[in-house]
Design a protein around this motif. Structure first.
Motif, PDB file in Angstrom:
ATOM      1  N   VAL A  78       0.785  -1.088  -0.065  1.00 58.80           N
ATOM      2  CA  VAL A  78       0.062  -0.095  -0.049  1.00 58.80           C
ATOM      3  C   VAL A  78       0.819   1.258   0.143  1.00 58.80           C
ATOM      4  CG1 VAL A  78      -1.505   1.578   1.389  1.00 58.80           C
ATOM      5  CG2 VAL A  78      -2.167  -1.122   0.903  1.00 58.80           C
ATOM      6  N   ALA A  79       1.891   1.252   1.106  1.00 58.94           N
ATOM      7  CA  ALA A  79       2.825   2.478   0.942  1.00 58.94           C
ATOM      8  C   ALA A  79       3.473   2.823  -0.421  1.00 58.94           C
ATOM      9  CB  ALA A  79       3.751   2.126   2.115  1.00 58.94           C
ATOM     10  N   ARG A  80       3.951   1.521  -1.097  1.00 58.60           N
ATOM     11  CA  ARG A  80       4.592   1.769  -2.299  1.00 58.60           C
ATOM     12  C   ARG A  80       3.791   2.365  -3.512  1.00 58.60           C
ATOM     13  NH1 ARG A  80       5.205  -0.481  -7.004  1.00 58.60           N
ATOM     14  NH2 ARG A  80       3.813  -2.352  -6.462  1.00 58.60           N
ATOM     15  N   LEU A  81       2.586   1.627  -3.700  1.00 61.38           N
ATOM     16  CA  LEU A  81       1.629   2.053  -4.439  1.00 61.38           C
ATOM     17  C   LEU A  81       1.032   3.422  -4.340  1.00 61.38           C
ATOM     18  CD1 LEU A  81      -0.858  -1.147  -4.719  1.00 61.38           C
ATOM     19  CD2 LEU A  81       0.934  -0.178  -6.652  1.00 61.38           C
ATOM     20  N   GLN A  82       0.787   3.729  -2.921  1.00 58.45           N
ATOM     21  CA  GLN A  82       0.261   5.099  -2.561  1.00 58.45           C
ATOM     22  C   GLN A  82       1.551   6.360  -2.938  1.00 58.45           C
ATOM     23  OE1 GLN A  82       0.692   6.915   1.192  1.00 58.45           O
ATOM     24  NE2 GLN A  82      -1.339   7.553   1.547  1.00 58.45           N
TER      25      GLN A  82
END
Length: 582
Positions: A78-82
């Motif tokens: 999630v952190a990477r995609l965000q």
């Protein structure tokens, strides 16, 4: 999250088919060694469209990852995609700083609970679009999640000052007021909206504000308008039925609840409300029919059974509970309720004990089963067995105060006040300063005449639990009876009276402190109400007699003293002496 549909991208020029095909061909060839990738220069509009498509892909993937259980791997993903999505979205905003893109950026932060970043995004957007409703409401919401209600109100008030006709924002501010029980403020901003433009939601909010101020009939009018405008408005129908119940118009309430059962996916809560109403109207058979026709879930059947038990309709409760007996696994609650029916409905503690003993130590309700079992054994005069059960409870659940209270009660019943007090002191050691234990200790000291020690315990309670009505009353009455600190006694007892306005003992104390202060008229009014609520208490009739005598009402005083004597008070000689002196 803000949705960006095809129509919302009307400002973009769409790629030509040739350009898209060229890009796809080049991307497909990028991995081949025979030719290096060719960088095709994109126009600003084409780059914007491409960035938007990339962003939408990131957002779709984010939605997939966020669904389901969040594992450490998912959190990292999630952190990477965000981060990647924000990089692209920031490029889009730099080129086209539109409201909808700021709302998308806000949503990216909001869904991952990054409140500060979400709020900063909205503030940046509001510098460009101060009159955008969605931006302002979203900003208010960032304050609400932190319980900063004043800040949320301030955002919407400022917006409405510039946009006074925005009824959506007005409704949102009204909801904030209602959640804080600021009913008058909510009604003030809603009532100025012309009747002909009010939506069903505004009618509903107007009704909630009216009901909060006790304006039940006004609430009913608004709710009727709400359901007329929106016939499937389930919340408004439920509120309308409840308002009719308050007005004791049970027929109208019953009709609405019955109608609500026809709605798709109606919750069992509505069925339970209708059942409760049927029981109020002494129609248990219809209530039972409604229960049997409902969804046969464990939670619903147990709650329905509880309704019947509370209303003392034990036969109907038993019929419902017997549905569990046909199942392979019988829930522990079944045995609790059957024990309650046997004890309360059939006056058969032995039968109740048989049910409650079926609950095993592995049950999550084992502590309550031990308490109930001890109570039943005490009722059956099997005190030694009861004490063994109580000690088992204290060993397994040392922080459960009821086991110490039960032991104290058992010893007190046997006349062993030393052991009774010892049980409470052990309880106070294991669960320090628990109000129930402190109160019982204070009450025991009062029975032994140790009023100073009683005051210490009661003062401990009210210092930690300032809304403990019984402790407030206890301290106030002792002070009044001693004719000491009468102003403080009045404050304490008045507070207790506000907390429990129909408590006869508290009204008696309030009458007594007024008597001590020489306010005989007020004392007379209060003591008459007190004895109407507690007519079997000799102490209250004794006070009635003293107040009547102080006002020169000798006949009333004599009558009160005689009533007190019939109830066999501890101070019978003192009362007889006062009667003779009249």
């Amino acid at each position: 999250m803000t949705q960006l549909t095809g129509s919302s991208r009307c400002t973009f020029k769409v790629f030509t088919v040739t350009t898209l095909l060229a890009l796809l061909i080049l991307q497909g060839c990028a991995g081949k060694k025979t030719a290096p990738p060719i960088q095709l220069p994109l126009s600003q509009e084409a780059q914007l469209t491409y960035d938007y498509l990339v962003y939408m892909d990131y957002r779709a993937r984010l939605g997939q990852v966020l669904s389901g259980v969040r594992t450490p791997q998912k959190i990292n993903e999630v952190a990477r995609l965000q981060k990647d999505a924000l990089t692209v979205l920031n490029r889009i905003i730099a080129a086209e700083p539109q409201e909808k893109f700021y709302l998308d950026k806000f949503a990216l932060y909001w869904t991952t609970q990054q409140v500060d970043e979400a709020r900063a995004t909205l503030k940046e957007a509001l510098e460009k679009y101060p009159n955008n409703r969605d931006l302002n409401i979203s900003l208010a919401n960032t304050y609400l999640v932190e319980n900063r209600n004043d800040a949320a109100e301030g955002v919407l008030k400022e917006y409405l000052h510039k946009n006074p006709d925005d009824i959506v924002a007005t409704g949102h501010l009204a909801r904030i007021y209602l959640e804080q029980k600021k009913f008058a403020q909510a009604l003030d901003i809603l009532k100025v909206i012309p009747l002909d433009i009010r939506t069903a939601q505004i009618h509903y909010l107007h009704a909630k504000a009216s009901a909060g101020l006790g304006l039940t009939r006004q609430a009913i009018k608004s709710l009727n308008r709400a359901v007329k405008d929106k016939p499937d408005f389930l919340e408004a129908w439920g509120e309308l039925a409840y308002m009719y119940e308050i007005e004791k118009d049970y027929d109208s309430a019953e009709k609405i609840y019955t109608r609500m059962l026809e709605f798709p996916d109606v919750s069992n809560h509505i069925r339970l409300r209708l059942m409760e109403l049927c029981l109020k109207l002494n129609n248990p058979e219809r209530a039972l029919k409604l229960a049997i026709e409902g969804r046969q879930s464990k939670a619903f059947l147990l709650e329905a059974a509880q309704l019947f038990i509370s209303g003392k309709f034990y036969g109907q409760a038993s019929i419902l509970l017997d549905l569990f007996a046909q199942q392979k696994t019988i829930p522990d609650s079944y045995y609790f309720f059957k024990a309650s029916i046997a004890y309360e409905g059939e006056d058969d503690p032995r039968k109740a004990l048989g049910y409650i003993q079926k609950i095993t130590p592995q049950s999550e309700h084992y502590d309550r089963s031990l308490q109930f079992r001890a109570h039943l054994l005490m009722d059956l005069k099997r005190d030694r067995e009861a004490l063994e059960v109580i000690h088992t409870g204290q060993e397994k659940f040392p922080e459960e105060v009821n086991f110490y209270l039960l032991e104290s009660g058992l010893h007190a019943q046997e006349g062993d006040t030393v052991s009774a007090k010892d049980a409470l002191l052990r309880g106070n050691s294991n669960v320090p300063n628990h109000p129930q234990i402190l109160f019982q200790l204070g009450a025991m000291e009062e029975q032994e005449g140790n009023l100073d020690q009683t005051l210490k315990y009661m003062e401990q309670i009210i210092s930690r639990f300032p809304d403990h009505a019984d402790a407030l009353n206890f301290v106030g009455y002792i002070l009044a009876d001693r004719n000491e600190q009468l102003d403080r006694a009045m404050v304490l007892i008045s507070r207790a009276n506000r907390l429990e306005p129909d408590n006869g003992y508290i009204l008696d104390s309030l009458a007594w402190v007024n008597y001590r202060l020489g306010n005989f008229e007020e004392a007379w009014k209060l003591i008459r109400r007190a004895v109407s609520l507690r007519s079997k208490q000799p102490e209250l009739w004794d006070h009635y007699g003293d107040i009547a005598a102080a006002m020169g009402k000798k006949k009333s005083a004599a009558k009160a003293y005689r009533k007190a004597l019939k109830l066999k008070p501890k101070n019978a000689e003192e009362i007889s002496s006062k009667l003779k002196k009249l």
